[in-house]
Design a protein around this motif. Sequence first.
Motif, mmCIF file in Angstrom:
data_model
loop_
_atom_site.group_PDB
_atom_site.id
_atom_site.type_symbol
_atom_site.label_atom_id
_atom_site.label_comp_id
_atom_site.label_asym_id
_atom_site.label_seq_id
_atom_site.Cartn_x
_atom_site.Cartn_y
_atom_site.Cartn_z
ATOM 1 N N GLY A 1 5.158 14.514 -6.995
ATOM 2 C CA GLY A 1 5.290 14.769 -5.562
ATOM 3 C C GLY A 1 6.230 13.796 -4.874
ATOM 4 N N ALA A 2 6.247 13.868 -3.564
ATOM 5 C CA ALA A 2 7.113 13.006 -2.756
ATOM 6 C C ALA A 2 6.309 12.400 -1.618
ATOM 7 C CB ALA A 2 8.278 13.811 -2.192
ATOM 8 N N LEU A 3 6.681 11.198 -1.225
ATOM 9 C CA LEU A 3 6.064 10.526 -0.093
ATOM 10 C C LEU A 3 7.181 9.982 0.778
ATOM 11 C CD1 LEU A 3 2.949 8.397 0.078
ATOM 12 C CD2 LEU A 3 5.041 7.410 0.955
ATOM 13 N N ASP A 4 7.214 10.406 2.039
ATOM 14 C CA ASP A 4 8.270 10.017 2.968
ATOM 15 C C ASP A 4 7.680 9.290 4.166
ATOM 16 O OD1 ASP A 4 9.979 11.516 1.287
ATOM 17 O OD2 ASP A 4 9.622 13.331 2.457
ATOM 18 N N VAL A 5 8.527 8.511 4.817
ATOM 19 C CA VAL A 5 8.134 7.773 6.014
ATOM 20 C C VAL A 5 8.861 8.393 7.204
ATOM 21 C CG1 VAL A 5 8.275 5.537 7.180
ATOM 22 C CG2 VAL A 5 7.715 5.636 4.744
ATOM 23 N N ALA A 6 8.146 8.619 8.293
ATOM 24 C CA ALA A 6 8.753 9.224 9.472
ATOM 25 C C ALA A 6 8.502 8.382 10.718
ATOM 26 C CB ALA A 6 8.202 10.636 9.692
ATOM 27 N N ALA A 7 9.510 8.317 11.555
ATOM 28 C CA ALA A 7 9.434 7.744 12.901
ATOM 29 C C ALA A 7 8.966 6.291 12.966
ATOM 30 C CB ALA A 7 8.553 8.627 13.785
ATOM 31 N N PRO A 8 9.451 5.413 12.069
ATOM 32 C CA PRO A 8 9.026 4.018 12.202
ATOM 33 C C PRO A 8 9.609 3.387 13.464
ATOM 34 C CG PRO A 8 10.775 4.185 10.577
ATOM 35 C CD PRO A 8 10.411 5.595 10.986
ATOM 36 N N ARG A 9 8.803 2.579 14.128
ATOM 37 C CA ARG A 9 9.282 1.843 15.293
ATOM 38 C C ARG A 9 10.298 0.788 14.837
ATOM 39 N NH1 ARG A 9 3.959 0.828 19.101
ATOM 40 N NH2 ARG A 9 3.722 2.992 19.731
ATOM 41 N N PRO A 10 11.092 0.258 15.752
ATOM 42 C CA PRO A 10 12.132 -0.702 15.357
ATOM 43 C C PRO A 10 11.641 -1.874 14.505
ATOM 44 C CG PRO A 10 12.485 -0.024 17.621
ATOM 45 C CD PRO A 10 11.175 0.594 17.184
ATOM 46 N N ALA A 11 10.488 -2.444 14.808
ATOM 47 C CA ALA A 11 9.995 -3.592 14.035
ATOM 48 C C ALA A 11 9.681 -3.191 12.599
ATOM 49 C CB ALA A 11 8.751 -4.186 14.700
ATOM 50 N N VAL B 1 0.848 -1.198 0.000
ATOM 51 C CA VAL B 1 0.000 0.000 0.000
ATOM 52 C C VAL B 1 0.883 1.248 0.000
ATOM 53 C CG1 VAL B 1 -1.656 1.349 1.354
ATOM 54 C CG2 VAL B 1 -1.993 -1.107 1.064
ATOM 55 N N LEU B 2 1.927 1.237 0.819
ATOM 56 C CA LEU B 2 2.842 2.384 0.875
ATOM 57 C C LEU B 2 3.555 2.571 -0.467
ATOM 58 C CD1 LEU B 2 4.430 1.930 4.418
ATOM 59 C CD2 LEU B 2 2.535 3.418 3.758
ATOM 60 N N LEU B 3 4.008 1.475 -1.064
ATOM 61 C CA LEU B 3 4.684 1.553 -2.361
ATOM 62 C C LEU B 3 3.751 2.080 -3.449
ATOM 63 C CD1 LEU B 3 6.864 -1.670 -2.476
ATOM 64 C CD2 LEU B 3 7.658 0.690 -2.738
ATOM 65 N N SER B 4 2.518 1.636 -3.433
ATOM 66 C CA SER B 4 1.531 2.097 -4.399
ATOM 67 C C SER B 4 1.309 3.602 -4.260
ATOM 68 C CB SER B 4 0.218 1.339 -4.194
ATOM 69 O OG SER B 4 -0.794 1.884 -4.988
ATOM 70 N N ALA B 5 1.202 4.071 -3.015
ATOM 71 C CA ALA B 5 1.016 5.504 -2.772
ATOM 72 C C ALA B 5 2.245 6.290 -3.223
ATOM 73 C CB ALA B 5 0.722 5.750 -1.296
ATOM 74 N N LEU B 6 3.431 5.749 -2.974
ATOM 75 C CA LEU B 6 4.671 6.401 -3.404
ATOM 76 C C LEU B 6 4.695 6.528 -4.928
ATOM 77 C CD1 LEU B 6 7.559 7.476 -2.899
ATOM 78 C CD2 LEU B 6 8.335 5.102 -3.058
ATOM 79 N N LYS B 7 4.339 5.465 -5.620
ATOM 80 C CA LYS B 7 4.332 5.470 -7.081
ATOM 81 C C LYS B 7 3.380 6.537 -7.613
ATOM 82 C CE LYS B 7 3.497 2.538 -11.058
ATOM 83 N NZ LYS B 7 2.426 1.804 -11.622
ATOM 84 N N ARG B 8 2.183 6.594 -7.037
ATOM 85 C CA ARG B 8 1.199 7.589 -7.480
ATOM 86 C C ARG B 8 1.671 9.015 -7.185
ATOM 87 N NH1 ARG B 8 -4.539 6.280 -5.640
ATOM 88 N NH2 ARG B 8 -4.938 8.181 -6.798
ATOM 89 N N VAL C 1 14.214 3.017 -0.903
ATOM 90 C CA VAL C 1 13.173 3.475 -1.830
ATOM 91 C C VAL C 1 12.466 4.698 -1.253
ATOM 92 C CG1 VAL C 1 10.996 2.846 -2.957
ATOM 93 C CG2 VAL C 1 12.851 1.172 -2.792
ATOM 94 N N PHE C 2 12.155 4.628 0.031
ATOM 95 C CA PHE C 2 11.517 5.743 0.738
ATOM 96 C C PHE C 2 12.589 6.600 1.400
ATOM 97 C CE2 PHE C 2 8.199 2.469 0.933
ATOM 98 C CZ PHE C 2 7.096 3.187 0.504
ATOM 99 N N THR C 3 12.305 7.887 1.544
ATOM 100 C CA THR C 3 13.103 8.709 2.448
ATOM 101 C C THR C 3 12.534 8.433 3.830
ATOM 102 O OG1 THR C 3 13.456 10.397 0.765
ATOM 103 C CG2 THR C 3 13.763 11.058 3.064
ATOM 104 N N VAL C 4 13.393 7.973 4.750
ATOM 105 C CA VAL C 4 12.938 7.602 6.088
ATOM 106 C C VAL C 4 13.564 8.558 7.099
ATOM 107 C CG1 VAL C 4 12.829 5.772 7.821
ATOM 108 C CG2 VAL C 4 12.771 5.173 5.382
ATOM 109 N N TYR C 5 12.704 9.235 7.850
ATOM 110 C CA TYR C 5 13.148 10.156 8.899
ATOM 111 C C TYR C 5 13.014 9.483 10.257
ATOM 112 C CZ TYR C 5 12.630 13.775 5.328
ATOM 113 O OH TYR C 5 12.723 14.514 4.182
ATOM 114 N N ASP C 6 13.930 9.805 11.168
ATOM 115 C CA ASP C 6 13.856 9.260 12.523
ATOM 116 C C ASP C 6 12.663 9.820 13.287
ATOM 117 O OD1 ASP C 6 16.080 7.639 12.193
ATOM 118 O OD2 ASP C 6 17.457 9.159 12.960
#
Length: 115
Positions: free
Chosen positions: A75-85, A62-69, A98-103
Motif C-alpha cells: 500500500g501507500a501512505l501519504d502526508v497531506a496539508a502539513p502546517r509550516p512548522a 511513528v509515521l515512518l513505521s506506518a509507512l514501512k508497514r 520519503v513521503f508523498t506530501v500534498y499541500d
Amino acid sequence: MELKVSTRSHAGCALVAITGEIDLYTAPHLQSEFTRLLQEGPSRVVIDMSAVDFCDSTGMNVLLSALKRMKEQGGALDVAAPRPAVRKILQVTGLDSVFTVYDEVPQEFLISEGS
C-alpha cells in the motif's frame, strides 16, 4: 496537549485526521491507531496533518513505521496539508522525499466525507 486521531475509511482507502501535538507523550496513542488501522488492510492511507501544531522525532518515527508497514502490505501512505512548522521538519530531515506530501487533502478524500 491532547492528541486526537479520527479515521474515515472508504473504498479501501483511509483518511487519518490528526489534531494536536505529536511528541514523546502522544506518539504511543498515534502508534496504536496506526496498528489498528493497518490490521484492516487499506491500500492507501492519507494523513491529514492540517491541525498538527508540532511533531518531534518520535512522531516522525511513528509515521515512518506506518509507512514501512504500508509498503510491506503493498500500500501507500501519504502526508497531506502539513502546517509550516511540520513541513519544515519534513524538509530538514529529508522525509519530504520519503513521503508523498500534498499541500491539501486529496479531493477524492473530501468527496467521501458524507459516506
